[in-house]
Design a protein around this motif. Structure first.
Motif, PDB file in Angstrom:
ATOM      1  N   CYS A  14       0.856  -1.200   0.000  1.00  0.00           N
ATOM      2  CA  CYS A  14       0.000   0.000   0.000  1.00  0.00           C
ATOM      3  C   CYS A  14       0.887   1.243   0.000  1.00  0.00           C
ATOM      4  O   CYS A  14       1.715   1.422   0.900  1.00  0.00           O
ATOM      5  N   ARG A  16       0.239   4.161   0.687  1.00  0.00           N
ATOM      6  CA  ARG A  16      -0.088   5.127   1.732  1.00  0.00           C
ATOM      7  C   ARG A  16       0.476   4.722   3.100  1.00  0.00           C
ATOM      8  O   ARG A  16       0.770   5.558   3.943  1.00  0.00           O
ATOM      9  N   ARG A  17       0.623   3.437   3.300  1.00  0.00           N
ATOM     10  CA  ARG A  17       0.940   2.923   4.638  1.00  0.00           C
ATOM     11  C   ARG A  17       2.256   3.457   5.227  1.00  0.00           C
ATOM     12  O   ARG A  17       2.280   3.895   6.383  1.00  0.00           O
ATOM     13  N   LEU A  20       1.861   6.941   6.645  1.00  0.00           N
ATOM     14  CA  LEU A  20       1.150   6.979   7.928  1.00  0.00           C
ATOM     15  C   LEU A  20       2.019   6.396   9.044  1.00  0.00           C
ATOM     16  O   LEU A  20       2.057   6.926  10.150  1.00  0.00           O
ATOM     17  N   PHE A 215      -7.022   4.176  -0.711  1.00  0.00           N
ATOM     18  CA  PHE A 215      -7.679   3.220  -1.598  1.00  0.00           C
ATOM     19  C   PHE A 215      -7.967   1.979  -0.766  1.00  0.00           C
ATOM     20  O   PHE A 215      -7.061   1.247  -0.377  1.00  0.00           O
ATOM     21  N   LYS A 220      -5.881  -6.097   1.477  1.00  0.00           N
ATOM     22  CA  LYS A 220      -4.693  -5.520   2.113  1.00  0.00           C
ATOM     23  C   LYS A 220      -5.042  -4.665   3.325  1.00  0.00           C
ATOM     24  O   LYS A 220      -4.240  -4.535   4.237  1.00  0.00           O
ATOM     25  N   CYS A 221      -6.235  -4.104   3.367  1.00  0.00           N
ATOM     26  CA  CYS A 221      -6.564  -3.175   4.462  1.00  0.00           C
ATOM     27  C   CYS A 221      -7.051  -3.888   5.729  1.00  0.00           C
ATOM     28  O   CYS A 221      -6.939  -3.342   6.815  1.00  0.00           O
ATOM     29  N   CYS A 224      -4.632  -4.035   8.480  1.00  0.00           N
ATOM     30  CA  CYS A 224      -3.799  -2.839   8.668  1.00  0.00           C
ATOM     31  C   CYS A 224      -4.282  -2.042   9.884  1.00  0.00           C
ATOM     32  O   CYS A 224      -5.487  -1.865  10.082  1.00  0.00           O
ATOM     33  N   TRP A 226      -4.233   1.031  10.313  1.00  0.00           N
ATOM     34  CA  TRP A 226      -4.814   2.335   9.965  1.00  0.00           C
ATOM     35  C   TRP A 226      -6.202   2.184   9.361  1.00  0.00           C
ATOM     36  O   TRP A 226      -6.768   3.135   8.823  1.00  0.00           O
ATOM     37  N   TYR A 227      -6.761   0.985   9.432  1.00  0.00           N
ATOM     38  CA  TYR A 227      -8.004   0.721   8.705  1.00  0.00           C
ATOM     39  C   TYR A 227      -9.131   1.694   9.087  1.00  0.00           C
ATOM     40  O   TYR A 227      -9.759   2.294   8.217  1.00  0.00           O
ATOM     41  N   CYS A 230      -8.467   5.169   7.618  1.00  0.00           N
ATOM     42  CA  CYS A 230      -8.587   5.228   6.150  1.00  0.00           C
ATOM     43  C   CYS A 230     -10.027   4.989   5.710  1.00  0.00           C
ATOM     44  O   CYS A 230     -10.527   5.654   4.799  1.00  0.00           O
TER      45      CYS A 230
HETATM   46  S1  SF4 Z   1      -5.905   0.926   5.705  1.00  0.00           S
HETATM   47 FE1  SF4 Z   1      -5.500   0.323   3.613  1.00  0.00          FE
HETATM   48  S2  SF4 Z   1      -5.215   2.279   2.536  1.00  0.00           S
HETATM   49 FE2  SF4 Z   1      -4.977   2.709   4.702  1.00  0.00          FE
HETATM   50  S3  SF4 Z   1      -2.807   2.528   5.088  1.00  0.00           S
HETATM   51 FE3  SF4 Z   1      -3.688   0.574   5.576  1.00  0.00          FE
HETATM   52  S4  SF4 Z   1      -3.502  -0.665   3.740  1.00  0.00           S
HETATM   53 FE4  SF4 Z   1      -3.197   1.501   3.156  1.00  0.00          FE
END
Ligand code: SF4
Length: 502
Positions: A14, A16-17, A20, A215, A220-221, A224, A226-227, A230
């Motif tokens: 990702c 963006r990850r 962050l 996105f 993948k999210c 994560c 940060w879900y 995001c």
């Molecule tokens: S939630 Fe998704 S878009 Fe946001 S940083 Fe994590 S992988 Fe990337």
């Protein structure tokens, strides 16, 4: 600022990850869920099992004192020990760029970046290095089944930093995968240039003021941290990544046409999309109807649905079937069967459970006996897993073709029927998302297929029966949710095709 192989790996998953992780407010991160913790524990256990067979050294240094870590690692390298676990290798990105490539001359201020490599193993090999007639090659120990790009890029990263330190490039890098007996040899000539490009992109992403655009991609999210952050942004923006069918490739194409809102996509002619990369005639039509469905918050019949008679069929007795599996053990431990008798208006749920992995064959035979009691009943399931698994179990337990083929012929994939025929105002066509849109709720709100895998493992470890009960409840609810979806689909098609005035 330190750049390590993990940041590089996250960037490949990702864009963006890493931004962050480096600049985000850590208080906004989700607490790690038990699945993520289990994955981490599994990885540690796997690495320990490999290390148990090696006589290895580990540098000793105060926590996070990377310079001291590097000094201790170099000392081990100078001594020529066979294996070094989690050695520390540092190089300034500025130095590295200036000697490695001219392509980066227009890049941002490098001086603040330091590359930190901490390979799972450094393995001694014959050769010439600044230490003598030996050198080291990096090795990564990964849980995945295949030598994915991100793993190979990580090994190339370690190899490049290592080359600086030992004064010679390792001829190869090693990847030890859980499913392979022998190490996989990483082709550094191929992967090093790719790694350099990805690293340069990563640094640029870290330098950007806001990081990459959100996105949301379930795969993948979901794991994560940060879900929540995001997802909230994506929802507030009505981001197109929340629309089923919008993949990153298709999104890029839509951006080029300035189709970045639901409204614009819903009013587009599919013919504009159908020749773009990642699209075809069917995808283009489906995507536009999908946008209309979400925008108007109602279901739509797709332009080329299945024939209505294949969907509106209702049998006197119907079977709904769902499996819980533990992929790591290659085990299908729970076969859930809901028998619905529409003539007597009764239903009965059967939970065919292997409390021990070796009972899989028993529950398989129980399943066959049960479904043969209703030889005319269609067997509804959601997605291909149940169909494929029945074929696999038949082969594994040498079940005669004559008793399996007629059963398979009765299988009906509700997911297939639904997704080929209707668009719903939802974010995903997972069973949970569809059934919840219909108002169905699982009794255990937190339960999921992935958590059941974890709970079954815990059951095997602890013998705690409440875990089995939650799994069985979840599996029964899956069967009932499949039934709800199927019933809704039949009703919706009947209304649209037969009851609506022409
Ligand atoms: S939630 Fe998704 S878009 Fe946001 S940083 Fe994590 S992988 Fe990337």
């Amino acid at each position: 600022m330190l750049i390590n192989a993990d940041l590089l790996l996250q960037y490949q998953r990702c864009k963006r990850r890493p931004f962050l992780d480096s600049h985000g407010d850590k208080n906004q991160r989700d607490t790690p869920n038990e699945l993520l913790l289990k994955l981490q524990q599994d990885k540690i256990a796997y690495q320990k099992s490999i290390l148990a067979n090696l006589s290895y050294h580990q540098p000793d240094y105060p926590r996070r004192d990377w310079q001291a870590g590097q000094a201790a690692t170099v000392e081990l390298m100078q001594r020529g020990v066979e294996y070094i676990h989690r050695g520390i290798l540092l190089v300034s990105y500025d130095d590295w760029v200036n000697t490695e490539s001219e392509n980066f001359s227009a890049s941002p201020d490098y001086q603040k970046y330091t590359l930190l490599s901490c390979p799972d193993l450094l393995v001694k090999q014959p050769g010439e290095s600044r230490f003598g007639d030996w050198m080291y090659v990096p090795a990564s120990l990964e849980m995945g089944k295949r030598p994915k790009q991100e793993y190979q890029v990580g090994v190339a990263f370690h190899a490049q930093v290592l080359a600086k330190l030992q004064g010679t490039s390792p001829p190869t890098g090693l990847l030890k995968l859980r499913t392979r007996e022998n190490s996989y040899s990483v082709d550094l000539l191929k992967w090093t240039p790719q790694m350099q490009l990805i690293l340069a992109e990563l640094i640029q992403a870290l330098e950007s003021p806001d990081g990459a655009e959100v996105f949301i991609s379930r795969q993948k999210c979901n794991l994560c941290h940060w879900y929540s952050k995001c997802y909230a942004i994506a929802q507030s923006e009505k981001h197109l990544s929340l629309l089923p069918g919008v993949t990153p490739v298709r999104y890029t194409q839509l951006q080029e046409l300035s189709l970045t809102t639901l409204e614009s996509l819903a009013s587009t002619s599919p013919s504009i999309l159908e020749n773009l990369t990642g699209f075809d005639h069917e995808v283009a039509h489906k995507l536009v109807v999908q946008a209309q469905s979400v925008l108007q918050n109602r279901p739509f019949i797709l332009p080329y649905p299945l024939p209505p008679e294949t969907i509106t069929y209702t049998a006197p007795i119907e079977i709904y079937f769902d499996i819980e599996a533990q992929p790591d053990l290659n085990l299908n431990y729970l076969l859930g069967v809901l028998v619905v008798n529409r003539q007597t208006n009764t239903e009965q749920f059967y939970s065919l459970l292997a409390e021990k992995p070796e009972d899989e064959e028993i529950v398989w035979r129980q399943f066959l006996d049960l479904v043969w009691q209703y030889p005319e009943a269609p067997i509804y399931h959601f997605c291909a897993y149940e169909f494929d698994t029945v074929k696999r179990l038949a082969k594994l337990y040498q079940t005669p073709y004559s008793s399996v083929r007629p059963v398979l012929n009765r299988f009906v994939d509700v997911y297939e029927q639904l997704t080929q025929s209707v668009a719903l105002p939802i974010e995903s066509y997972a069973l949970k998302a569809i059934a919840r849109w219909l108002g169905f709720e699982w009794r255990d709100k937190e339960a999921s297929g992935a958590k059941c895998i974890y709970w079954y493992d815990m059951w095997l470890e602890t013998g705690d029966r409440t875990l089995l009960e939650i799994i069985q409840r979840y599996n029964e609810d899956d069967c009932r949710a499949t039934r709800n979806v199927k019933d809704w689909l039949v009703e919706f098609f009947q209304e649209e095709y037969y009851l609506r005035p022409a």
